[in-house]
Scaffold this active site. Structure first.
Site, short mmCIF file in Angstrom:
data_model
loop_
_atom_site.label_atom_id
_atom_site.label_comp_id
_atom_site.label_asym_id
_atom_site.label_seq_id
_atom_site.Cartn_x
_atom_site.Cartn_y
_atom_site.Cartn_z
CD GLU A 35 13.03 7.09 -18.85
OE1 GLU A 35 12.91 5.86 -19.02
OE2 GLU A 35 12.53 7.70 -17.88
NE ARG A 262 5.43 17.24 -12.69
CZ ARG A 262 6.10 16.55 -13.62
NH1 ARG A 262 5.95 16.84 -14.90
NH2 ARG A 262 6.93 15.59 -13.27
CE LYS A 272 8.96 12.07 -21.33
NZ LYS A 272 10.33 11.54 -21.31
#
Length: 559
Positions: A35, A262, A272
């Site tokens: 994104e 992750r 982020k």
């Protein structure tokens, strides 16, 4: 089981099983779907290496797709940065795609769901919708608008698209199951109203698809065979499949979502939102600050792309989240730079050495190896003169038998030059040593072949000639956080920002570095690896410390 089969990660096992079950290798296709709402970080690097690595392994195309469904947070700057990062890591994508490419198709499929009675316009507020979702142990309540007529739903949805309503007044929801044990299946939102400018579609749209609706359908449009995402999306898989069930053509490839763990990196954050907070609140100097876990930050710090790829291969792919010590990443950086970085001499904390029996005004240009790891050795010339700089820590007036550097009455070899002996010191009014007076053995020149040149002394020091030295700025970086897991501490993560994560000093380097350009990487002998920063000017070079020659953080932690 063959060695090759044993070495496969669980994602590769899934792909191999699909191939054995009859799936055509020619139909394999992968994607990396960021994104564009921030800069990529080390976690994204693992995903990039996984998807593009599978593309290389199976000779399959890999798309770079931007999931740009939220114009409130997305910018062209981030798109450009992401493309730059993926390219810098050494990967090439087959197609550059955007979820926004598919807005019209997604809208038409949404109309189809409405006509089939599988979607409806809900006019409740976001708070009301959330309250009616229920809990994991209590079923949700149906919206009072769930059974609107087909005609009313179509009219409202088309008016939403036309911009007739304010943000938050209506949403389009899928009609699934308000009693589902998976709360994501309780009539999820497909579209919301956003009167925001989009970086690609400008103001063409007033409604934007939610991630879950856009993602799987984008995979389907692009005919992605294996849609790989991190574990937090495991619960989304049921919804991913439900959406595909409504429109998949059996003659086409149906994407398969699979999840991997992750990999979190110690002494940093990879959210982020938190990285953006570090930037906006000036805890760091931008997204590419060398202390950041962003790919652009690591590039600026001097990490080679192959080191990051080797790191990703080393940690592999797992099914459970875990914490990777940043020292492993730094090890991979050292391994790569050891092979590629030229050796040069730089003195970071100088004290002057005067060779009293060396002729005044004389200078020699000595041969120095650029990198002993080279297959075909190359050399450069370094100037030598009567007055030199050495590291202050390399001299002690009085030292024990384990100190093998320079001490009064002791001898050391100057790298590529001569053996010197410390005879006396000069101090200032505060008692700080300002000069070390030495004598040299003029027959001991390195490489001369004389008997004296073959004489063994225990210490070898780097140095620079004072009359030829060039002053530079050096930025010394340390861990950004003082604890391994700042996210998991009792206080806010910002309270663990390391106040000593950056120190700036002046240093002296040999003149060969005058021609260095931004991004050039070097080993400052005995000091560590450094690279030229973009802040360098014609008047002054700026170097970033990439990593030390060895891991010293463990010793610091022990103390």
């Amino acid at each position: 089981m063959s060695e090759e089969a044993k070495s496969l990660n669980f994602i590769e096992h899934i792909i191999e099983e699909d191939l054995r079950a009859g799936f055509s290798k020619e139909k394999l296709r992968f994607r990396f779907p960021p994104e564009p709402n921030g800069y990529l970080h080390i976690g994204h690097a693992s995903s990039i290496c996984l998807n593009f690595g599978l593309g290389l392994k199976y000779q399959a195309p890999v798309n770079l797709r931007f999931d740009d469904t939220n114009p409130a947070k997305e910018e062209q700057e981030y798109v450009d940065a992401i493309k730059r990062d993926v390219s810098w890591l050494g990967f090439k994508w087959e197609n550059e795609c955007y979820a926004s490419d598919y807005f019209q198709q997604l809208y038409e499929w949404a109309l189809m769901l409405i006509k089939e009675g599988k979607a409806y316009v809900d006019s409740q507020s976001s708070v009301e919708i959330a309250n009616q979702k229920g809990t994991p142990t209590r079923a949700g309540e149906e919206s009072p608008y769930r059974n609107r007529s087909l005609e009313e739903n179509l009219q409202l949805f088309e008016s939403m698209k036309a911009g007739a309503f304010p943000e938050g007044s209506h949403v389009l929801r899928a009609k699934i199951d308000m009693a589902s044990s998976n709360m994501l299946m309780r009539d999820p939102i497909l579209y919301r109203i956003l009167h925001k400018h989009h970086h690609r579609t400008a103001n063409d749209w007033c409604i934007y698809p939610m991630y879950d609706w856009a993602h799987g359908e984008s995979d389907y449009i692009e005919q992605i065979s294996h849609s790989l995402c991190t574990l937090e999306f495991a619960m989304h898989r049921e919804l991913y499949d439900w959406f595909l069930d409504q429109l998949v053509d059996s003659s086409l490839v149906r994407p398969k979502q699979r999840e991997f763990a992750r990999r979190n990196l110690s002494h940093t954050v990879v959210s982020k939102r938190k990285l953006l907070q570090l930037v906006q609140e000036n805890h760091v100097k931008g997204w590419d600050d060398p202390r950041m876990s962003t790919i652009s930050g690591m590039r600026r710090r001097g990490y080679p792309p192959m080191a990051i790829r080797n790191f990703a291969d080393t940690i592999g792919i797992a099914k459970r989240d875990n914490l990777i010590d940043v020292s492993l990443l730094e090890f991979c950086v050292r391994e790569e730079l050891n092979k590629t970085a030229p050796r040069v001499m730089a003195v970071l904390d100088p004290v002057k050495v005067v060779i009293t029996n060396y002729p005044e005004g004389k200078e020699e240009w000595l041969d120095a190896e650029n990198n002993p790891e080279e297959e075909n050795l190359t050399y450069r010339k370094v100037p030598f003169s009567r007055e030199l700089y050495i590291e202050r820590e390399d001299f002690q007036e009085e030292a024990n038998r384990k100190f093998f550097r320079l001490k009064l009455g002791g001898e050391v070899r100057l790298k590529n030059a001569y053996i010197i002996k410390a005879e006396s010191v000069v101090k200032d009014a505060e008692g700080v040593i300002t000069e070390i007076h030495c004598t040299y053995d003029k027959e001991s020149k390195s490489g001369s072949g004389t008997e004296a040149s073959l004489r063994k002394v225990k210490g070898t020091l780097h140095w620079v000639s004072t009359s030829h030295a060039k002053e530079v700025e050096v930025r010394l970086y340390d861990r950004l956080f003082t604890v391994a897991e700042p996210d998991r501490q009792e206080n806010d993560f910002l309270s663990y920002v390391n106040p000593d994560s950056l120190s700036v000093i002046s240093a002296f380097v040999e003149p060969s570095l005058l021609s260095a350009k931004e991004g050039d990487q070097f080993q400052f002998q005995r000091m560590g690896y450094f690279c030229v920063d973009k802040d360098s000017t014609n008047d002054k070079l700026v170097f970033n410390k990439t990593v030390g020659l060895r891991d010293t953080w463990a010793k610091v932690q022990e103390k």
